[in-house]
Design an enzyme around this catalytic site. Structure first.
Site, short mmCIF file in Angstrom:
data_model
loop_
_atom_site.label_atom_id
_atom_site.label_comp_id
_atom_site.label_asym_id
_atom_site.label_seq_id
_atom_site.Cartn_x
_atom_site.Cartn_y
_atom_site.Cartn_z
N ARG A 1 8.19 -3.74 47.63
CA ARG A 1 7.38 -3.66 48.85
C ARG A 1 8.20 -4.00 50.08
O ARG A 1 7.72 -3.94 51.19
CB ARG A 1 6.20 -4.62 48.75
CG ARG A 1 5.25 -4.34 47.61
CD ARG A 1 4.15 -5.37 47.58
NE ARG A 1 3.37 -5.33 48.81
CZ ARG A 1 2.38 -4.47 49.00
NH1 ARG A 1 2.08 -3.60 48.05
NH2 ARG A 1 1.71 -4.45 50.12
N CYS B 1 5.21 -5.99 52.95
CA CYS B 1 5.86 -7.24 52.52
C CYS B 1 5.16 -7.61 51.21
O CYS B 1 4.14 -7.04 50.86
CB CYS B 1 5.63 -8.35 53.53
SG CYS B 1 6.44 -8.02 55.07
N LYS C 1 13.02 13.61 48.42
CA LYS C 1 13.44 12.81 47.27
C LYS C 1 14.94 12.55 47.34
O LYS C 1 15.42 11.44 47.16
CB LYS C 1 13.14 13.54 45.94
CG LYS C 1 11.77 13.43 45.41
CD LYS C 1 11.36 12.12 44.79
CE LYS C 1 10.71 11.13 45.71
NZ LYS C 1 9.59 11.53 46.52
N TRP D 1 9.76 -7.14 54.64
CA TRP D 1 10.30 -5.88 55.18
C TRP D 1 10.02 -5.96 56.67
O TRP D 1 8.89 -5.88 57.10
CB TRP D 1 9.58 -4.70 54.54
CG TRP D 1 10.16 -3.36 54.88
CD1 TRP D 1 11.42 -2.92 54.62
CD2 TRP D 1 9.50 -2.29 55.56
NE1 TRP D 1 11.58 -1.63 55.08
CE2 TRP D 1 10.44 -1.22 55.66
CE3 TRP D 1 8.24 -2.10 56.07
CZ2 TRP D 1 10.12 -0.01 56.26
CZ3 TRP D 1 7.92 -0.89 56.67
CH2 TRP D 1 8.86 0.14 56.77
N HIS E 1 16.05 32.62 60.52
CA HIS E 1 15.71 32.41 61.94
C HIS E 1 16.41 31.18 62.50
O HIS E 1 15.85 30.44 63.29
CB HIS E 1 14.18 32.25 62.08
CG HIS E 1 13.43 33.49 61.68
ND1 HIS E 1 13.40 34.63 62.43
CD2 HIS E 1 12.74 33.77 60.55
CE1 HIS E 1 12.69 35.56 61.81
NE2 HIS E 1 12.28 35.06 60.67
N GLU F 1 9.62 18.47 49.47
CA GLU F 1 9.62 17.27 48.61
C GLU F 1 10.98 17.08 47.94
O GLU F 1 11.48 15.97 47.84
CB GLU F 1 8.51 17.40 47.57
CG GLU F 1 8.48 16.30 46.52
CD GLU F 1 8.31 14.89 47.11
OE1 GLU F 1 7.98 14.76 48.30
OE2 GLU F 1 8.57 13.92 46.37
N GLU G 1 15.86 10.18 50.24
CA GLU G 1 15.40 8.80 50.04
C GLU G 1 16.33 7.98 49.17
O GLU G 1 16.58 6.83 49.42
CB GLU G 1 14.04 8.82 49.33
CG GLU G 1 12.86 9.03 50.21
CD GLU G 1 11.59 8.71 49.43
OE1 GLU G 1 11.20 9.53 48.60
OE2 GLU G 1 11.04 7.62 49.65
N ASN H 1 1.36 -10.65 55.43
CA ASN H 1 1.74 -9.24 55.33
C ASN H 1 0.82 -8.48 56.27
O ASN H 1 -0.40 -8.63 56.21
CB ASN H 1 1.57 -8.74 53.89
CG ASN H 1 1.86 -7.24 53.79
OD1 ASN H 1 2.57 -6.69 54.64
ND2 ASN H 1 1.30 -6.59 52.81
N GLY H 2 1.42 -7.70 57.20
CA GLY H 2 0.61 -6.92 58.14
C GLY H 2 1.18 -7.07 59.53
O GLY H 2 2.34 -7.42 59.71
N LYS I 1 7.88 0.48 49.65
CA LYS I 1 7.01 1.28 48.80
C LYS I 1 5.71 1.65 49.51
O LYS I 1 5.17 2.72 49.33
CB LYS I 1 6.68 0.52 47.51
CG LYS I 1 5.82 1.30 46.53
CD LYS I 1 6.47 2.59 46.11
CE LYS I 1 5.58 3.43 45.23
NZ LYS I 1 6.16 4.77 44.97
C1 AGP Z 1 7.75 8.88 48.82
O1 AGP Z 1 8.82 8.99 47.90
C2 AGP Z 1 7.99 7.86 49.88
N1 AGP Z 1 8.20 6.57 49.30
C3 AGP Z 1 6.97 7.87 50.99
O2 AGP Z 1 7.13 9.08 51.67
C4 AGP Z 1 5.48 7.77 50.56
O3 AGP Z 1 5.11 8.95 49.89
C5 AGP Z 1 4.62 7.64 51.82
O4 AGP Z 1 4.97 6.44 52.47
C6 AGP Z 1 3.11 7.64 51.51
O5 AGP Z 1 2.80 6.55 50.68
P1 AGP Z 1 1.36 6.52 49.98
O6 AGP Z 1 1.30 7.69 49.03
O7 AGP Z 1 1.30 5.19 49.27
O8 AGP Z 1 0.31 6.65 51.05
#
Ligand code: AGP
Length: 599
Positions: free
Chosen positions: A27, A2, A483, A74, A502, A479, A486, A100-101, A594
């Site tokens: 965030r 958040c 990407k 969030w 396989h 990756e 996401e 936040n938390g 994020k």
């Molecule tokens: C990456 O594009 C994502 N937003 C997500 O997988 C991110 O890499 C993951 O949450 C880890 O975040 P961090 O690197 O801040 O620990």
């Protein structure tokens, strides 16, 4: 996960709170709200959806206040709704609070407060903290004392900021496991989850530590440490200028940050001298004693860790375990005491990664953090931290942090390899010289932007995408798929190329786009066989290679283990353009945040 921004000073802070919340939307952004003090009353405005909806309310109510707290949410407890959005008040509503938390013991506290007659308006854990403070105010007239007593009863992770209608201009804040930064302006103070929220007003920042309680009054501030004594916290001057946290003319933060990569990697390399003690806090003697390495991270950072497994096994001849933090944390790991534990994280606040790191510390392992955010929890928990110097990464999709992490981990592999005698001086010098060319090599890869955009225009309506790679390129296949998922919400999956036969080859249909990473090298023939297998079934093959003899997207010639770092660029651009052509909200993808600061 958040975003918090609070202000206490000598001017109307309404506009700067809204602007700060917009800078924190990455965030989490399913709802937003703010509380403001005026004439001994606390007023609260809340809106579901993006911060713009809250901004309309602020303008309509002509908010004019010198003490405000704001929050963008969030959801973790309770669905996105006005009732569940912050700020929350207690009973009778004299205190407003943002959080936040996760307050892990909120149900137990809620029961006790309900028994005392408290009525709750939301399903959130956060609201409990506001009621606790107001319950304490029945016994003490001091807001700071009531706040501190409430915080002592909380278990879990929190960044809290609260205000009280009888003490105008006073803000109380507490920090444990969730980030909270104090911004020190000229006669005005800010509290925020992250620096960009107040960067245009001040570059002076204090990173609160776990257990800190901060009291902001119109003329100053005081920080008390977990032991109750005064906390001496360094005042950092943030090097990031305000523009670096803006888009610099690009349509999206993601595209800006993809193009930031040459500079980001150059800035990161500048802080990695050819001296393993200075760069990684590992003495030459210790380098020889290390028997293995645990690499633990989440998401994209995990893919960097997985690629580093191949780098370290190859250059440093060390056994490596790379694992996702959420799995590693609960594995019945019999820690090898003479192994190094490395946590990789852009935000430095990812709860899963932090928890795994703390487990390793408890087991007595030496810990190394690879992180992008100064003063974040993982940096403070690590015995030594290497920073990726890529500036604020705003887009939820991690790009420049990823290639900067790969750069740091590649440098670690070379420096460890040399320190352990696995690389001769000439071998090390040649490989390090090539690594120092990485910014130029990334810039060359970025020149393929138009070719990638053209290909993406031909495939953006496809519904499923496959990514293949071997050895150090396998994590890049993962990756590339992440990407794309996401930012475009389309199905995408990465496989070790040798695995496609396989089972996964069953999903290949005529026209299925298959991205294959095929650098010139000892496995080129193997990957090309996999390409033939999928092409025979009608796949639309998109080859990423640096072998001019192949018919694909031609990337710069680099040695085998550096190719994955270069290949990240076209994979990021493919994800960006496929999402852009599909009209997706690229910087704020649905359901994502994020930084995931909850387990
Ligand atoms: C990456 O594009 C994502 N937003 C997500 O997988 C991110 O890499 C993951 O949450 C880890 O975040 P961090 O690197 O801040 O620990």
């Amino acid at each position: 996960m958040c975003g918090i921004i609070a202000y206490s000073g000598g001017r109307n802070g309404a506009a700067l709170i809204i602007d700060g919340l917009k800078k924190l939307e990455y965030r989490g952004y399913d709802s937003a709200g703010l509380a403001y003090g005026a004439y001994g009353k606390i007023n609260i405005l809340k809106a579901v959806g993006k911060v713009n909806n809250l901004e309309e309310l602020v303008l309509k109510n002509k908010v004019n206040s010198a003490c405000l707290i704001g929050h963008t949410r969030w959801a973790t407890h309770g669905k996105p709704s006005k009732e569940n959005s912050h700020p929350h008040t207690g009973q009778p509503g004299a205190v407003a609070l943002v959080h936040n938390g996760i307050i892990e013991n909120y149900l137990e506290l809620k029961q006790k407060l309900t028994a005392k007659g408290h009525k709750f308006k939301s399903q959130t854990d956060s609201e409990v903290a506001a009621h606790l403070i107001e319950e304490n105010l029945k016994r003490t007239l001091s807001f700071p004392a009531a706040f501190e007593a409430a915080v002592k009863q909380l278990k879990g992770a929190y960044a809290l900021v609260a205000m009280y209608n009888r003490e105008p201009g006073v803000l109380m804040a507490a920090k444990k496991q969730s980030p909270l930064v104090l911004g020190i302006g000229k006669g005005e103070y800010f509290l925020a989850s992250d620096v960009p929220a107040f960067l245009q007003h001040t570059k002076r920042a204090v990173f609160l530590e776990d257990g800190d309680i901060a009291c902001i009054i119109p003329r100053g501030y005081k920080i008390t440490a977990a032991d109750g004594g005064p906390a001496k916290r360094k005042i950092h001057t943030i090097a990031w200028d305000n523009t670096s946290a803006q888009k610099c003319g690009y349509k999206h933060f993601m595209l800006k940050e993809i193009f930031d990569q040459p500079q980001a990697v150059e800035d990161t390399l500048r802080t990695l001298p050819n001296d393993i003690k200075k760069s990684f806090g590992i003495s030459a003697r210790r380098a020889k004693e290390i028997k293995g390495i645990y690499l633990v991270a989440c998401g994209t950072a995990y893919h960097a860790a997985l690629a580093a497994k191949y780098f370290l096994e190859h250059f440093a001849k060390l056994p490596v375990e790379a694992d996702t933090a959420s799995e590693f944390k609960y594995r019945d790991v019999n820690f090898q005491k003479d192994w190094l534990f490395c946590a990789v994280s852009q935000s430095g606040e990812t709860a899963d990664t932090l928890a795994a790191l703390l487990n390793a510390k408890k087991a007595g392992l030496r810990t190394l953090g690879v992180c992008n955010v100064l003063g974040s929890a993982i940096t403070r928990a690590s015995d030594f931290t290497v920073y990726t110097r890529c500036g604020p990464e705003i887009s939820v999709a991690s790009t420049k942090a990823f290639t900067s992490q790969l750069t740091v981990l590649y440098a670690l592999s070379l420096q460890l390899g040399f320190a352990r005698g696995a690389l001769s001086k000439p071998q090390f010098n040649e490989l390090y010289k090539e690594l120092l060319r990485l910014p130029a090599l990334l810039a060359a890869a970025l020149k393929k932007q138009e070719q990638v955009k053209k290909t993406a225009r031909g495939i953006f309506r496809k519904k499923s995408f496959i990514f293949l790679g071997r050895n150090a390129c396998f994590p890049l296949a993962l990756e590339g798929a992440l990407k794309l998922k996401e930012v475009s919400y389309l199905h995408a999956e990465g496989f070790p190329a040798g695995e496609i036969k396989h089972g996964p080859i069953a999903v290949i249909e005529r026209g299925t786009p298959v991205f294959a990473l095929a650098p010139k090298g000892f496995l080129e023939g193997k990957i090309l066989s996999s390409c033939q297998e999928v092409s025979a079934r009608g796949a639309m093959l998109i080859l990423l290679t640096n072998d001019a003899a192949q018919n694909g997207l031609l990337l710069p010639r680099v040695s085998e283990y550096l190719f994955p770092v270069i290949a990240a660029v076209p994979l990021q651009l493919f994800a960006y353009y496929i999402a852009a052509f599909n009209g997706c909200d690229i910087d704020r993808p649905r359901n994502l945040a994020k930084s995931v600061t909850v387990e």
